[in-house]
Every structure is written in structure tokens, then in C-alpha cells.
Write an enzyme that holds these catalytic residues in place. Structure first.
Site, PDB file in Angstrom:
ATOM      1  N   CYS A  28       0.832  -1.211   0.000  1.00  0.00           N
ATOM      2  CA  CYS A  28       0.000   0.000   0.000  1.00  0.00           C
ATOM      3  C   CYS A  28       0.866   1.261   0.000  1.00  0.00           C
ATOM      4  O   CYS A  28       1.542   1.549   0.986  1.00  0.00           O
ATOM      5  CB  CYS A  28      -0.910  -0.049   1.227  1.00  0.00           C
ATOM      6  SG  CYS A  28      -1.769   1.478   1.603  1.00  0.00           S
ATOM      7  N   CYS A  31       0.047   3.803   2.711  1.00  0.00           N
ATOM      8  CA  CYS A  31       0.487   3.282   4.015  1.00  0.00           C
ATOM      9  C   CYS A  31       1.965   3.612   4.235  1.00  0.00           C
ATOM     10  O   CYS A  31       2.363   4.010   5.341  1.00  0.00           O
ATOM     11  CB  CYS A  31       0.290   1.772   4.088  1.00  0.00           C
ATOM     12  SG  CYS A  31      -1.436   1.231   3.952  1.00  0.00           S
TER      13      CYS A  31
END
Length: 107
Positions: A28, A31
Site C-alpha cells: 500500500c 500506508c
């Protein structure tokens, strides 16, 4: 350093005080962008708020349990109960203001 959260230690790690758990995945991009922000906040708030990281790839049942549909998602626990969730990429100052409000509400 944030505590690694799994189904085996979630209850123990979130049972007391405020705990902010980052639901993330290694693939991600947002993230990865949140990581340094959370590390800085942990340095500033670590004495008052516990920080944890939960890899959704390894803990899909927990992600579903807390209705995490997209990542990054931050779930705030107060004394063992999930009380709020924020989803998406947040700048440090916005997250710091959010944490300040939560600390003030707890006092």
C-alpha cells in the site's frame, strides 16, 4: 517503535488507555507515506498513547471485524474498545490535532 498487532495479542495490547492501531499492508503506497508521520507522532505522544501496526494481509479477519474497507485506516481503542476509525492519508498536523482532542476528552 509501534507494537506489531495480531489476533493473538490485540486484546492484551489495547486493554488500557488510548491505543492507535494502524491497519496497513506492505503493498500500500499511502500506508508507506503514513509510516514516517506515525513514527513522528509516536515520538511525541508515545508516553500518552500506545501505537500499534496491524498487517491486513496477515489478519484479514480482524480487518473485517473492525470494518476496515480501505487502507491506511487508523482505529482508536480506548480501554479495550474500538471507539473511532479514520481512513486515508493524513498530514501530521491534522493527526496531531485529532490526537490532542482525544487526549483532552480522556482527561
Amino acid at each position: 517503535m509501534a507494537t506489531t498487532i495480531t489476533k493473538d495479542n490485540l486484546d492484551e495490547e489495547t486493554k488500557a488507555g488510548l491505543v492507535l492501531v494502524d491497519f496497513w499492508a506492505p503493498w500500500c503506497g499511502p500506508c508507506k507515506m503514513m509510516d514516517p508521520v506515525l513514527e513522528q507522532l509516536e515520538g511525541e505522544y508515545g508516553d500518552r498513547i500506545k501505537f500499534g501496526k496491524l498487517n491486513v494481509d496477515h489478519n484479514q479477519d480482524l480487518a473485517m471485524n473492525y470494518k476496515v474497507m480501505s487502507i491506511p485506516s487508523l482505529v482508536l481503542f480506548r480501554d479495550g474498545k474500538a471507539v473511532e476509525k479514520v481512513t486515508g492519508l493524513y498530514p501530521k498536523d491534522k493527526l496531531a490535532a485529532y490526537l490532542d482532542k482525544k487526549l483532552a476528552a480522556q482527561a
